[in-house]
Write a protein that holds these residues in place. Structure first.
Motif, short mmCIF file in Angstrom:
data_model
loop_
_atom_site.label_atom_id
_atom_site.label_comp_id
_atom_site.label_asym_id
_atom_site.label_seq_id
_atom_site.Cartn_x
_atom_site.Cartn_y
_atom_site.Cartn_z
N ARG A 45 2.66 44.49 9.62
CA ARG A 45 2.37 43.55 10.69
C ARG A 45 3.50 43.13 11.55
NH1 ARG A 45 -1.82 41.55 7.17
NH2 ARG A 45 -0.45 40.01 6.77
N LEU A 46 4.27 42.69 10.82
CA LEU A 46 5.49 42.24 11.36
C LEU A 46 6.17 43.02 12.26
CD1 LEU A 46 7.51 39.60 11.99
CD2 LEU A 46 8.63 40.26 10.01
N LEU A 47 6.44 44.18 11.45
CA LEU A 47 7.08 45.48 12.38
C LEU A 47 6.35 45.76 13.61
CD1 LEU A 47 9.34 47.55 12.25
CD2 LEU A 47 7.74 49.16 10.97
N SER A 48 4.90 45.77 13.53
CA SER A 48 4.46 46.08 14.80
C SER A 48 4.65 45.10 16.08
CB SER A 48 2.68 46.06 14.44
OG SER A 48 2.27 44.99 14.36
N HIS A 49 4.83 43.92 15.66
CA HIS A 49 5.06 42.68 16.55
C HIS A 49 6.54 42.83 16.89
CE1 HIS A 49 1.37 40.54 16.19
NE2 HIS A 49 1.36 40.94 15.04
N THR A 50 7.59 43.40 16.23
CA THR A 50 9.07 43.54 16.75
C THR A 50 9.10 44.65 17.46
OG1 THR A 50 9.53 44.63 14.75
CG2 THR A 50 9.72 42.32 14.34
N LYS A 51 8.19 45.51 17.65
CA LYS A 51 8.42 46.63 18.62
C LYS A 51 8.15 46.46 20.07
CE LYS A 51 8.30 50.40 15.16
NZ LYS A 51 7.64 51.57 14.78
N LYS B 113 1.70 44.92 3.58
CA LYS B 113 0.88 44.82 4.75
C LYS B 113 1.45 43.85 5.75
CE LYS B 113 -3.59 46.04 2.39
NZ LYS B 113 -4.83 45.61 1.95
N ALA B 114 1.87 42.55 5.19
CA ALA B 114 2.53 41.60 6.03
C ALA B 114 3.63 42.11 6.92
CB ALA B 114 3.07 40.43 5.18
N GLY B 115 4.42 43.03 6.10
CA GLY B 115 5.80 43.72 6.65
C GLY B 115 5.31 44.57 7.61
N ILE C 236 8.42 33.14 6.95
CA ILE C 236 7.07 33.70 7.31
C ILE C 236 6.03 33.46 6.23
CG2 ILE C 236 5.66 36.03 7.31
CD1 ILE C 236 8.19 37.12 8.82
N GLY C 237 6.49 33.21 4.84
CA GLY C 237 5.89 32.65 3.79
C GLY C 237 5.30 33.86 2.98
N THR C 238 5.80 35.08 3.14
CA THR C 238 5.10 36.11 2.28
C THR C 238 6.22 36.90 2.28
OG1 THR C 238 3.26 37.52 1.67
CG2 THR C 238 4.07 37.47 4.14
N GLU C 239 6.07 37.98 0.96
CA GLU C 239 7.01 38.93 0.84
C GLU C 239 6.82 40.36 2.02
OE1 GLU C 239 6.71 40.69 -3.05
OE2 GLU C 239 8.03 39.20 -3.83
#
Length: 71
Positions: free
Chosen positions: A65-71, A61-63, A45-48
């Motif tokens: 966003r990713l969590l919202s996409h994985t649901k 914040k990136a985490g 992903i390129g970020t923590e």
């Protein structure tokens, strides 16, 4: 490089517990293996994705966003 499905599953599980040791125990892998999987995902992903502390982790914040996409 594409994130592996297992790394995404591990990420989601860490989000549920906010604790690497507890997640590793829960899903049946070692804590170092879980940490490596999350680091691989962060590299893809390129970020923590997590802010780590002695008491657990919190999502960046990136985490979030990713969590919202994985649901």
């Amino acid at each position: 490089m594409i994130a592996s499905p297992s790394d995404l599953i591990y990420f989601t599980e860490v989000c549920n517990t906010l604790n690497f040791s507890r997640t590793a125990s829960r899903i049946g892998i070692t804590q170092p293996s879980l940490s490596q999987a999350i680091k691989r995902l962060e590299q893809v992903i390129g970020t923590e994705l997590f802010i780590r502390s002695k008491t657990g982790v919190t999502l960046t914040k990136a985490g979030k966003r990713l969590l919202s996409h994985t649901k």
